[in-house]
Scaffold this motif. Structure first.
Motif, PDB file in Angstrom:
ATOM      1  N   SER A 349      37.312  18.364  48.743  1.00 63.91           N
ATOM      2  CA  SER A 349      35.959  18.772  48.352  1.00 63.91           C
ATOM      3  C   SER A 349      34.921  18.049  49.191  1.00 63.91           C
ATOM      4  O   SER A 349      34.641  16.882  48.995  1.00 63.91           O
ATOM      5  N   ALA A 351      31.879  18.631  49.048  1.00 65.14           N
ATOM      6  CA  ALA A 351      30.666  18.485  48.245  1.00 65.14           C
ATOM      7  C   ALA A 351      30.581  17.102  47.635  1.00 65.14           C
ATOM      8  O   ALA A 351      29.507  16.643  47.293  1.00 65.14           O
ATOM      9  N   GLN A 468      22.113  21.223  50.945  1.00 69.70           N
ATOM     10  CA  GLN A 468      21.337  22.078  50.055  1.00 69.70           C
ATOM     11  C   GLN A 468      20.850  21.271  48.853  1.00 69.70           C
ATOM     12  O   GLN A 468      21.495  20.323  48.409  1.00 69.70           O
ATOM     13  N   ASN A 470      20.342  20.826  45.028  1.00 71.72           N
ATOM     14  CA  ASN A 470      21.006  21.368  43.845  1.00 71.72           C
ATOM     15  C   ASN A 470      20.121  21.364  42.596  1.00 71.72           C
ATOM     16  O   ASN A 470      20.591  21.627  41.497  1.00 71.72           O
ATOM     17  N   ASP A 475      23.192  18.006  48.108  1.00 72.35           N
ATOM     18  CA  ASP A 475      24.650  18.076  48.183  1.00 72.35           C
ATOM     19  C   ASP A 475      25.058  18.588  49.561  1.00 72.35           C
ATOM     20  O   ASP A 475      24.404  19.463  50.134  1.00 72.35           O
ATOM     21  N   THR A 477      27.139  20.812  50.530  1.00 73.13           N
ATOM     22  CA  THR A 477      27.931  21.917  49.982  1.00 73.13           C
ATOM     23  C   THR A 477      28.693  22.679  51.047  1.00 73.13           C
ATOM     24  O   THR A 477      29.632  23.411  50.751  1.00 73.13           O
TER      25      THR A 477
END
Length: 677
Positions: A349, A351, A468, A470, A475, A477
């Motif tokens: 991940s 993120a 971006q 959130n 984050d 992303t």
């Protein structure tokens, strides 16, 4: 008759002295032998009216030249020396894995990043793209090769530990048998010198493998203890040791030494309890030095793979498709525990992961006696991070990692969970992209200055970032919101437009979110509109960033468009903005303030420091052990020159004693002849 008795006693005493001297000479090269000396004493004289008349000499005992304190000090010093020398030898093997030069991993990383220069110069050249992919594949192969070498070292250490355990058990049994023999003959009032030497030699050899302490018993036997208080030998009985994976964290690859006594549960002895001996050095190397080597290599593999995969997904291939991951990486790291909880780190991940914050360390989550509160401990330096519950733990990013636990399997009181997020990353690193067309070298966005611009605005940089907002924070992303395309049937227009005013500020047209201020920590939204413009400072919008230089005039514009819009044709194929972003990763501070290109040098320095420290410790302990052994040998060792002098001395005394017997016999014969007349 008295003269005959005196001569006989002298003859026998000097015969014993000669035999003992010969015994010393014969054992001059016998390991552990202590020089023996004959102690003689005068036979009590016979009282007469004229005083006491001497009755000669007799052997009181055979003395063993031995200093108990020096023997124990030398054995303990040799145990420390054995541990330090073993660790120094193994760390030298570890250093050989991380070699420099053209065949080293550092050269492969440098070649991979430098090869992107040809792609930047000629984005449509398939040969240049092929070379870059080949360099990436070579880098991944060297990662795997280095990990395999570490696995081979790990295997050899495990096998050596098993061999040492077998020898330790044999020595312990041998000491127990000698104890029994000594106790059996102890009652005759004399010391069994050769048996004592044999036992001391067995204990010295045992200390080469594992440090021991000894306590003497009244029956002459010696109790041998390891790990501080575990009785390996008591009298004529001996326990055993075994080696296996640590019970504290099953599946963690940590080695553990176990004390096994019949009828009792095995007791795990960690390297800190052992003190010295080769096994302590091997355990310390396996659980600390080798673990750090794996973590350093794994962190490099995971950081490089994660960041390059992330940036690859920010670009476009020659066919206009979004890029796919370059490298296969482990999806998650699962915690090792003996409890009921199930924890993990979702390494796939992006993120949550922040590779620039990775620390080459294992982590231990320790729950309190009132779970799920507890703390995360970074084992490399012992720093801890507290949390109140699982949600609190999940919300924290610790060294770029997020720890997560399954609520369906809650932790128990005082449970400990070990995480090794980097241990297997290098061994599992695989290249995924082999077609040169699939290298995402192009930016998914284009930028153009307004044709009526009157200022000096120039484009300094344009790339996808995937950053971006959130709603509360930024984050990574990995998502890019492309600028809007022209509304059909129009074939031009669309995009995001930056329009500057007389104050040098700008407003946005066509954007879907507010620009980000990445200079703040943590990042925030940029105040506005209008928004402040700083030359050379990146403007982050919708998952991409643009960097401008120069001074704008009122009405100047910059338009950022979707690179795949039909209005631009195949212009994106000649764009290498994302390839530039991939190459620029080499200047990112990735590993403890070292850049990606210098990260391998930093790794080599850390391993080299450990190796140098281990070599220095081995040299120092070797000097101490040698001095103590020399002091012990000075007391117990056999000097051939001294023994040769004693041979002459006792030989002459023996001959004189024989002459005394001859004289006594002559006198006795003359006396008998005289009395017989």
């Amino acid at each position: 008759m008295s003269l005959l008795n005196v001569g006989a006693r002298a003859l026998l005493a000097n015969q014993v002295a000669l035999q003992t001297t010969g015994h010393n000479i014969a054992n001059v090269a016998t390991a552990g032998y202590s020089r023996q000396s004959v102690v003689m004493q005068t036979v009590p004289g016979q009282f007469t009216g004229a005083g006491y008349i001497g009755k000669g000499v007799q052997v009181a005992t055979i003395l063993r030249n031995h200093n108990e304190l020096l023997t124990r000090q030398a054995a303990a010093a040799q145990a420390v020396q054995s541990a330090d020398v073993t660790r120094a030898e193994r760390t030298a093997q570890l250093q050989d894995v991380f070699k420099g030069g053209t065949e080293g991993l550092g050269a492969a990383i440098t070649d991979m990043l430098n090869s992107l220069g040809d792609v930047i110069a000629a984005p449509t050249d398939l040969t240049a793209r092929t070379v870059t992919l080949t360099r990436m594949d070579e880098m991944a192969a060297r990662m795997r090769s280095s990990a395999e070498q570490l696995q081979q070292i790990e295997y050899s250490v495990a096998e050596q530990l098993k061999t040492d355990v077998v020898r330790v058990n044999q020595l312990a049994q041998g000491i127990a048998e000698v104890n029994e023999q000594i106790a059996r003959v102890k009652g005759n009032g004399q010391t069994p010198n050769d048996l004592l030497d044999r036992r001391d030699q067995l204990i010295r050899e045992l200390n080469q493998h594992i440090q021991t302490t000894q306590i003497a018993a009244d029956d002459g036997s010696v109790g041998v203890f390891v790990g501080g208080s575990q009785a390996l030998v008591l009298g004529a009985s001996a326990a055993q040791l075994s080696v296996d994976e640590s019970q504290l964290f099953p599946g963690s690859r940590q080695q553990g030494l176990y004390f096994v006594r019949p009828g009792a549960a095995p007791v795990e002895l960690n390297e800190g309890m052992l003190g010295g001996g080769r096994m302590a050095g091997l355990l310390r190397f396996a659980n600390q030095d080798l673990a750090e080597g794996r973590n350093l290599l794994g962190r490099m593999a995971l950081a490089i793979g994660t960041t390059m995969n992330y940036q690859q997904k920010m670009g476009l291939t020659l066919d206009g498709a979004p890029g796919e991951a370059l490298f296969a990486l482990p999806a998650q790291a699962t915690g090792a525990t003996r409890g009921s909880s199930q924890g993990r780190i979702d390494l796939a991940s992006t993120a949550t992961l922040s590779p620039t914050q990775f620390a080459a360390s294992d982590y231990e989550v320790r729950f309190s006696n009132v779970p799920p509160a507890g703390q995360v401990v970074r084992l490399s330096d012992g720093k801890s991070f507290g949390f109140t519950d699982l949600n609190d733990l999940r919300s924290q990013q610790i060294d770029g990692l997020v720890f997560d636990f399954d609520a369906a399997h809650p932790p128990t009181a005082n449970e400990r969970v070990l995480f090794q997020p980097f241990a297997g990353a290098a061994a599992n690193m695989q290249m995924l992209v082999y077609s040169p067309r699939d290298l995402a070298a192009a930016n998914p966005i284009n930028a153009a200055m307004g044709t009526a611009n009157g200022g000096t605005l120039q484009l300094a940089g344009l790339k996808s970032t995937g950053l971006q907002w959130n709603g509360t924070s930024v984050d990574a992303t990995g998502a890019v919101t492309p600028p809007p395309s022209p509304t059909p049937p129009a074939i031009t227009g669309g995009g995001v437009t930056l329009t500057f005013d007389a104050n040098g500020q700008f407003t946005l047209g066509g954007a879907t979110s507010t620009p980000l201020d990445m200079n703040n920590q943590p990042p925030t939204l940029l105040p506005g509109p209008p928004y402040a413009y700083v030359p050379g400072q990146a403007i982050h919008i919708d998952g991409w960033s643009i960097t401008l230089q120069g001074a704008p005039k009122a009405g100047d514009t910059v338009t950022i468009g979707n690179a795949t819009d039909p209005q631009y044709g195949d212009l994106y194929t000649r764009n290498a903005g994302n390839a530039s972003a991939l190459q620029q990763l080499r200047d990112v501070k990735m590993f403890d303030e070292a850049t990606l290109s210098d990260g391998y040098a930093s790794l080599m320095a850390q391993v080299g420091t450990r190796t140098q420290s281990a070599a220095y410790a081995a040299k120092l302990s070797d000097s101490i052990a040698s001095n103590l052994e020399a002091s012990r040998t000075a007391v117990s060792g056999v000097n051939l020159d001294e023994e040769a002098a004693k041979l002459i001395q006792y030989q002459q005394a023996y001959q004189a004693s024989a002459k005394m017997l001859q004289v006594a016999q002559t006198i006795f014969d003359n006396l008998l002849q005289t009395m017989g007349r």
